[in-house]
Design a protein around this motif. Structure first.
Motif, PDB file in Angstrom:
ATOM      1  N   LYS A 187       3.398 -14.391  -2.117  1.00 33.27           N
ATOM      2  CA  LYS A 187       3.743 -13.471  -3.513  1.00 33.27           C
ATOM      3  C   LYS A 187       5.043 -12.922  -2.934  1.00 33.27           C
ATOM      4  O   LYS A 187       5.710 -12.297  -3.782  1.00 33.27           O
ATOM      5  CB  LYS A 187       2.819 -12.712  -3.791  1.00 33.27           C
ATOM      6  N   ASP A 188       5.654 -13.113  -1.886  1.00 30.65           N
ATOM      7  CA  ASP A 188       6.870 -12.371  -1.195  1.00 30.65           C
ATOM      8  C   ASP A 188       6.713 -10.888  -1.315  1.00 30.65           C
ATOM      9  O   ASP A 188       7.784 -10.186  -1.498  1.00 30.65           O
ATOM     10  CB  ASP A 188       8.039 -12.955  -2.436  1.00 30.65           C
ATOM     11  N   VAL A 189       5.503 -10.526  -0.876  1.00 28.96           N
ATOM     12  CA  VAL A 189       5.167  -9.124  -0.896  1.00 28.96           C
ATOM     13  C   VAL A 189       5.353  -8.892   0.675  1.00 28.96           C
ATOM     14  O   VAL A 189       4.335  -9.541   1.330  1.00 28.96           O
ATOM     15  CB  VAL A 189       4.031  -8.876  -1.599  1.00 28.96           C
ATOM     16  N   VAL A 190       5.952  -7.886   1.163  1.00 30.99           N
ATOM     17  CA  VAL A 190       5.868  -7.555   2.471  1.00 30.99           C
ATOM     18  C   VAL A 190       4.786  -6.399   2.557  1.00 30.99           C
ATOM     19  O   VAL A 190       4.830  -5.375   2.153  1.00 30.99           O
ATOM     20  CB  VAL A 190       7.213  -6.986   2.972  1.00 30.99           C
ATOM     21  N   VAL A 191       3.825  -6.528   3.670  1.00 29.26           N
ATOM     22  CA  VAL A 191       2.839  -5.615   4.011  1.00 29.26           C
ATOM     23  C   VAL A 191       3.301  -4.804   5.057  1.00 29.26           C
ATOM     24  O   VAL A 191       3.554  -5.291   6.175  1.00 29.26           O
ATOM     25  CB  VAL A 191       1.497  -6.161   4.365  1.00 29.26           C
ATOM     26  N   ASN A 192       3.481  -3.316   4.988  1.00 26.58           N
ATOM     27  CA  ASN A 192       3.721  -2.346   5.934  1.00 26.58           C
ATOM     28  C   ASN A 192       2.561  -1.522   6.352  1.00 26.58           C
ATOM     29  O   ASN A 192       1.893  -1.229   5.363  1.00 26.58           O
ATOM     30  CB  ASN A 192       4.953  -1.530   5.544  1.00 26.58           C
ATOM     31  N   THR A 193       2.281  -1.340   7.658  1.00 25.02           N
ATOM     32  CA  THR A 193       0.822  -0.722   7.901  1.00 25.02           C
ATOM     33  C   THR A 193       1.389   0.444   8.748  1.00 25.02           C
ATOM     34  O   THR A 193       2.197   0.379   9.559  1.00 25.02           O
ATOM     35  CB  THR A 193      -0.097  -1.786   8.974  1.00 25.02           C
ATOM     36  N   ILE A 194       0.484   1.533   8.419  1.00 19.52           N
ATOM     37  CA  ILE A 194       0.808   2.852   9.011  1.00 19.52           C
ATOM     38  C   ILE A 194      -0.515   3.234   9.688  1.00 19.52           C
ATOM     39  O   ILE A 194      -1.484   3.685   8.893  1.00 19.52           O
ATOM     40  CB  ILE A 194       1.384   3.876   7.859  1.00 19.52           C
ATOM     41  N   PHE A 195      -0.666   3.431  10.816  1.00 15.70           N
ATOM     42  CA  PHE A 195      -2.031   3.682  11.500  1.00 15.70           C
ATOM     43  C   PHE A 195      -2.055   5.283  11.979  1.00 15.70           C
ATOM     44  O   PHE A 195      -0.844   5.753  12.318  1.00 15.70           O
ATOM     45  CB  PHE A 195      -2.048   2.862  12.716  1.00 15.70           C
ATOM     46  N   CYS A 196      -2.826   5.884  11.461  1.00 18.99           N
ATOM     47  CA  CYS A 196      -2.652   7.301  11.459  1.00 18.99           C
ATOM     48  C   CYS A 196      -3.330   7.528  12.758  1.00 18.99           C
ATOM     49  O   CYS A 196      -4.700   7.866  12.993  1.00 18.99           O
ATOM     50  CB  CYS A 196      -3.472   7.843  10.444  1.00 18.99           C
ATOM     51  N   TRP A 207      -3.725  -3.260  13.327  1.00 19.59           N
ATOM     52  CA  TRP A 207      -2.774  -2.911  12.524  1.00 19.59           C
ATOM     53  C   TRP A 207      -1.357  -3.396  12.814  1.00 19.59           C
ATOM     54  O   TRP A 207      -0.639  -3.758  11.392  1.00 19.59           O
ATOM     55  CB  TRP A 207      -2.611  -1.181  12.352  1.00 19.59           C
ATOM     56  N   LYS A 208      -0.886  -3.765  13.924  1.00 16.21           N
ATOM     57  CA  LYS A 208       0.297  -4.294  13.943  1.00 16.21           C
ATOM     58  C   LYS A 208       0.334  -5.690  13.335  1.00 16.21           C
ATOM     59  O   LYS A 208       1.441  -6.190  12.834  1.00 16.21           O
ATOM     60  CB  LYS A 208       0.859  -4.041  15.342  1.00 16.21           C
ATOM     61  N   ASN A 209      -0.870  -6.496  13.828  1.00 15.42           N
ATOM     62  CA  ASN A 209      -0.923  -7.865  13.393  1.00 15.42           C
ATOM     63  C   ASN A 209      -0.771  -7.895  11.824  1.00 15.42           C
ATOM     64  O   ASN A 209      -0.345  -9.065  11.118  1.00 15.42           O
ATOM     65  CB  ASN A 209      -1.974  -8.614  14.111  1.00 15.42           C
ATOM     66  N   GLY A 210      -1.517  -6.955  11.387  1.00 15.06           N
ATOM     67  CA  GLY A 210      -1.507  -7.022   9.618  1.00 15.06           C
ATOM     68  C   GLY A 210      -0.050  -7.087   9.218  1.00 15.06           C
ATOM     69  O   GLY A 210       0.112  -7.361   8.041  1.00 15.06           O
ATOM     70  N   ALA A 211       0.678  -6.460   9.797  1.00 15.97           N
ATOM     71  CA  ALA A 211       2.008  -6.205   9.053  1.00 15.97           C
ATOM     72  C   ALA A 211       3.045  -7.446   9.716  1.00 15.97           C
ATOM     73  O   ALA A 211       3.693  -7.863   8.865  1.00 15.97           O
ATOM     74  CB  ALA A 211       2.863  -5.039   9.878  1.00 15.97           C
ATOM     75  N   SER A 212       2.805  -7.920  10.899  1.00 21.12           N
ATOM     76  CA  SER A 212       3.607  -9.053  11.344  1.00 21.12           C
ATOM     77  C   SER A 212       3.476 -10.367  10.443  1.00 21.12           C
ATOM     78  O   SER A 212       4.398 -11.037  10.552  1.00 21.12           O
ATOM     79  CB  SER A 212       3.092  -9.298  12.936  1.00 21.12           C
ATOM     80  N   ILE A 213       2.327 -10.515  10.100  1.00 18.58           N
ATOM     81  CA  ILE A 213       2.057 -11.799   9.239  1.00 18.58           C
ATOM     82  C   ILE A 213       3.304 -11.996   8.154  1.00 18.58           C
ATOM     83  O   ILE A 213       3.578 -13.159   8.043  1.00 18.58           O
ATOM     84  CB  ILE A 213       0.806 -11.908   8.903  1.00 18.58           C
ATOM     85  N   THR A 214       3.449 -10.791   7.153  1.00 25.43           N
ATOM     86  CA  THR A 214       4.329 -11.026   6.365  1.00 25.43           C
ATOM     87  C   THR A 214       5.838 -10.430   6.625  1.00 25.43           C
ATOM     88  O   THR A 214       6.723 -10.310   5.936  1.00 25.43           O
ATOM     89  CB  THR A 214       4.121  -9.967   5.347  1.00 25.43           C
ATOM     90  N   GLY A 215       5.819 -10.223   7.950  1.00 22.86           N
ATOM     91  CA  GLY A 215       7.334  -9.660   8.484  1.00 22.86           C
ATOM     92  C   GLY A 215       7.477  -8.198   8.044  1.00 22.86           C
ATOM     93  O   GLY A 215       8.668  -7.723   8.194  1.00 22.86           O
ATOM     94  N   GLY A 216       6.151  -7.516   8.024  1.00 24.55           N
ATOM     95  CA  GLY A 216       6.543  -6.203   7.786  1.00 24.55           C
ATOM     96  C   GLY A 216       6.670  -5.342   8.992  1.00 24.55           C
ATOM     97  O   GLY A 216       6.656  -5.817   9.809  1.00 24.55           O
ATOM     98  N   ASP A 217       6.698  -3.802   8.913  1.00 27.93           N
ATOM     99  CA  ASP A 217       6.760  -3.162   9.838  1.00 27.93           C
ATOM    100  C   ASP A 217       5.485  -2.465  10.181  1.00 27.93           C
ATOM    101  O   ASP A 217       4.529  -2.337   9.392  1.00 27.93           O
ATOM    102  CB  ASP A 217       7.698  -1.879   9.707  1.00 27.93           C
ATOM    103  N   TYR A 218       5.016  -2.100  11.364  1.00 27.12           N
ATOM    104  CA  TYR A 218       3.875  -1.488  11.694  1.00 27.12           C
ATOM    105  C   TYR A 218       4.466  -0.194  12.270  1.00 27.12           C
ATOM    106  O   TYR A 218       5.527  -0.031  13.281  1.00 27.12           O
ATOM    107  CB  TYR A 218       3.255  -2.075  13.155  1.00 27.12           C
ATOM    108  N   MET A 219       3.768   1.011  12.009  1.00 24.18           N
ATOM    109  CA  MET A 219       4.244   2.252  12.378  1.00 24.18           C
ATOM    110  C   MET A 219       2.934   3.035  12.761  1.00 24.18           C
ATOM    111  O   MET A 219       1.636   2.774  11.973  1.00 24.18           O
ATOM    112  CB  MET A 219       4.676   2.974  11.388  1.00 24.18           C
TER     113      MET A 219
END
Length: 388
Positions: A187-196, A207-219
């Motif tokens: 859907k061209d939606v970028v997933v960015n993950t923020i681990f607390c 959490w990082k892999n969850g972001a990497s699949i869509t080209g998003g940022d892991y923080m």
């Protein structure tokens, strides 16, 4: 030769349709090939669509508090954004909570708090309504739910982002997060993950892999960090101007009085958090993204959404009852000019305020603030969004 021309024509058509990006004007777009010419209508508006998926299980109060202030940073960031050189994008924000025992187990402990909205007062109200309670945190399921329920649109030039924040393993739940992430990518939606929590712990719990699949940022952030705000000589003046700004709103219709009260309530909530949050909200209210045409006559007339002659007497505020059409028009025009002048003052003071903070800042800004704004700027640049 005939077949060569046909082949070249097809290639050019495909290229024109797939490489269109927001650096081109979102108006009529004409593509010429060796065989024919094609006219394509591009959308008149560009959208930035952001879905916030917040863990509201126990211990997440700090995250929610940071999100309440972060809303105004996002708004203020996109106030000056352009899609390429032409279009000012519209900002829409959606909100989900997950991992809370008060939510339905049959729904995966997930609740859509608000669908995509550009009503900044409503978004603020919904954020402040969130409370925490322990529960199961299913990251893959909340991502998938937001993809299915929200209207993400089909314009490839829109900037579409999910920010999911939490502190439990990303792998929990029956729905594999990888499937949800791949659906987001389609859907061209970028997933960015923020681990607390700890950065390495977030990596080890996917959490990082969850972001990497869509080209998003892991923080990874310390969601309980107390944000240090720098008071400036301009804060009190901006807050005073905000009070004057509120008096330029001319309510109408059944929503009018309710939304005037809501505007004041959200001002009060922002101030109760911190003076700087109130200042940031005031700056947002002075921007093009704070629009209230559904209940304010100044915005409604500006947007051509209301015919004054068709308004019933009971739909008008007290100060306009019994007035002629010309008197009402003059009153609205005066309020419009008054508002523009106040908004300009706030914007000019905010430039000085930001300069003062930059010169006196010894510590980093809020954890969530840095994480989200950095990701937004990086991903917006990929679609040729620019700032001025």
């Amino acid at each position: 030769m005939k077949y060569l021309n046909q082949l070249l024509g097809m290639v050019l058509l495909v290229t024109a349709s797939t490489l269109y990006s927001c650096n081109l004007m979102a108006k009529e777009h004409k593509t010429t090939t060796l065989l024919t010419s094609v006219t394509k209508e591009q959308p008149a508006k560009q959208f930035v669509k952001i879905a916030l998926l917040l863990d509201t299980s126990n211990s997440m109060d700090g995250l929610i508090n940071q999100a309440k202030g972060q809303l105004w940073d996002i708004v203020n960031e996109f106030t000056h954004a352009r899609c390429g050189n032409e279009i000012r994008p519209e900002l829409q924000i959606a909100l989900y909570e997950y991992g809370n025992d008060n939510l339905s187990s049959s729904e995966g402990y997930i609740r859509q708090v608000l669908g995509f909205s550009d009503d900044l007062d409503e978004i603020s109200e919904k954020l402040f309504s969130l409370t925490t309670n322990g529960g199961e945190e299913f990251c893959g399921e909340v991502i998938q739910t937001s993809l299915k329920q929200l209207d993400w649109g089909k314009n490839p030039d829109d900037l579409k982002m999910i920010f999911i924040a939490g502190n439990e393993p990303f792998t929990q739940g029956k729905l594999n997060y990888k499937d949800a992430a791949h659906n987001a990518k389609e859907k061209d939606v970028v997933v960015n993950t923020i681990f607390c929590g700890n950065y390495e712990q977030g990596i080890s719990t996917d959490w990082k892999n969850g972001a990497s699949i869509t080209g998003g940022d892991y923080m990874a952030i310390d969601h309980n960090q107390q944000v240090v705000h720098i008071e400036t000589p301009y804060d009190d003046i901006i807050i005073q101007l905000n009070s004057k700004l509120n008096k330029t709103y001319v309510s109408y219709g059944y929503l009018g009085s309710q939304k005037v009260a809501a505007q004041a309530a959200e001002d009060s909530k922002a101030y109760s958090m911190d003076k700087e949050v109130a200042v940031k909200r005031s700056v947002s209210k002075s921007s093009r993204l704070y629009k209230n045409s559904k209940w304010d006559l100044v915005d409604a007339v500006e947007a051509d959404e209301v015919e004054l002659a068709q308004l019933a007497e009971e739909e008008l505020p007290a100060e306009l009852k019994g007035k002629s059409k010309n008197e009402i028009e003059r009153y609205i025009s005066e309020k419009k000019e008054e508002r523009k002048a106040i908004q300009k003052q706030i914007q000019e003071l905010n430039v000085k305020r930001k300069k003062f903070i930059a010169e006196n800042q010894k510590e980093e800004s809020g954890e969530l603030e840095n994480a989200m704004l950095n990701a937004i700027k990086t991903q917006a640049a990929k679609k040729n969004y620019k700032w001025d």
